[in-house]
Design a protein around this motif. Structure first.
Motif, PDB file in Angstrom:
ATOM      1  N   GLY A   5       0.822  -1.209   0.000  1.00  0.00           N
ATOM      2  CA  GLY A   5       0.000   0.000   0.000  1.00  0.00           C
ATOM      3  C   GLY A   5       0.856   1.259   0.000  1.00  0.00           C
ATOM      4  N   GLY A   6       2.000   1.184   0.682  1.00  0.00           N
ATOM      5  CA  GLY A   6       2.930   2.311   0.666  1.00  0.00           C
ATOM      6  C   GLY A   6       3.511   2.528  -0.719  1.00  0.00           C
ATOM      7  N   CYS A   8       2.040   1.734  -3.512  1.00  0.00           N
ATOM      8  CA  CYS A   8       0.949   2.310  -4.317  1.00  0.00           C
ATOM      9  C   CYS A   8       0.840   3.812  -4.090  1.00  0.00           C
ATOM     10  N   SER A   9       0.942   4.239  -2.858  1.00  0.00           N
ATOM     11  CA  SER A   9       0.874   5.668  -2.544  1.00  0.00           C
ATOM     12  C   SER A   9       2.029   6.434  -3.180  1.00  0.00           C
ATOM     13  N   ASP A  12       1.314   6.828  -6.857  1.00  0.00           N
ATOM     14  CA  ASP A  12       0.283   7.853  -7.084  1.00  0.00           C
ATOM     15  C   ASP A  12       0.869   9.255  -6.942  1.00  0.00           C
ATOM     16  N   VAL A  13       1.679   9.474  -5.923  1.00  0.00           N
ATOM     17  CA  VAL A  13       2.286  10.794  -5.712  1.00  0.00           C
ATOM     18  C   VAL A  13       3.255  11.135  -6.839  1.00  0.00           C
ATOM     19  N   SER A  16       1.245  11.909  -9.949  1.00  0.00           N
ATOM     20  CA  SER A  16       0.549  13.187  -9.775  1.00  0.00           C
ATOM     21  C   SER A  16       1.505  14.361  -9.942  1.00  0.00           C
ATOM     22  N   THR A  31      -6.591  11.893  -9.589  1.00  0.00           N
ATOM     23  CA  THR A  31      -6.352  10.529 -10.068  1.00  0.00           C
ATOM     24  C   THR A  31      -7.687   9.894 -10.422  1.00  0.00           C
TER      25      THR A  31
END
Length: 94
Positions: A5-6, A8-9, A12-13, A16, A31
């Motif tokens: 999950g980290g 994935c974050s 995403d960052v 972005s 997103t």
């Protein structure tokens, strides 16, 4: 070990931030799609994500991201799709 999950974050960052380098004043991004493929466990204390714009249209941006551990080993790759809009389009009025 870095949790998935980290990762994935981080993807995403990074995606972005890449697409936000192309927006004009008053525009924002959101997103609307994110995919992640895990390739290996991250070794060491740091991971680095690099986002590259693959296509930028009037309202959509597409970004590819590669995440590597501190040895340079690829640990994950991702792809993000972002909506690009003027601030007043993304503001709720209800």
């Amino acid at each position: 070990v870095v949790h998935g999950g980290g990762i994935c974050s981080i993807i995403d960052v990074a995606a972005s931030m890449a697409v936000r380098t192309t927006v004009l004043p008053g525009q924002r991004t959101a997103t609307i799609g994110l995919s992640v493929d895990f390739m290996a466990g991250a070794k060491g204390k740091e991971v680095v994500a690099e986002g590259r714009i693959t296509r930028r249209g009037a309202t959509l941006g597409f970004v590819a991201v590669m995440v590597r551990d501190e040895d340079g080993t690829p640990v994950a790759k991702g792809a993000g799709t972002f909506m690009i809009f003027r601030m007043e389009e993304g503001t709720r009025t209800d």
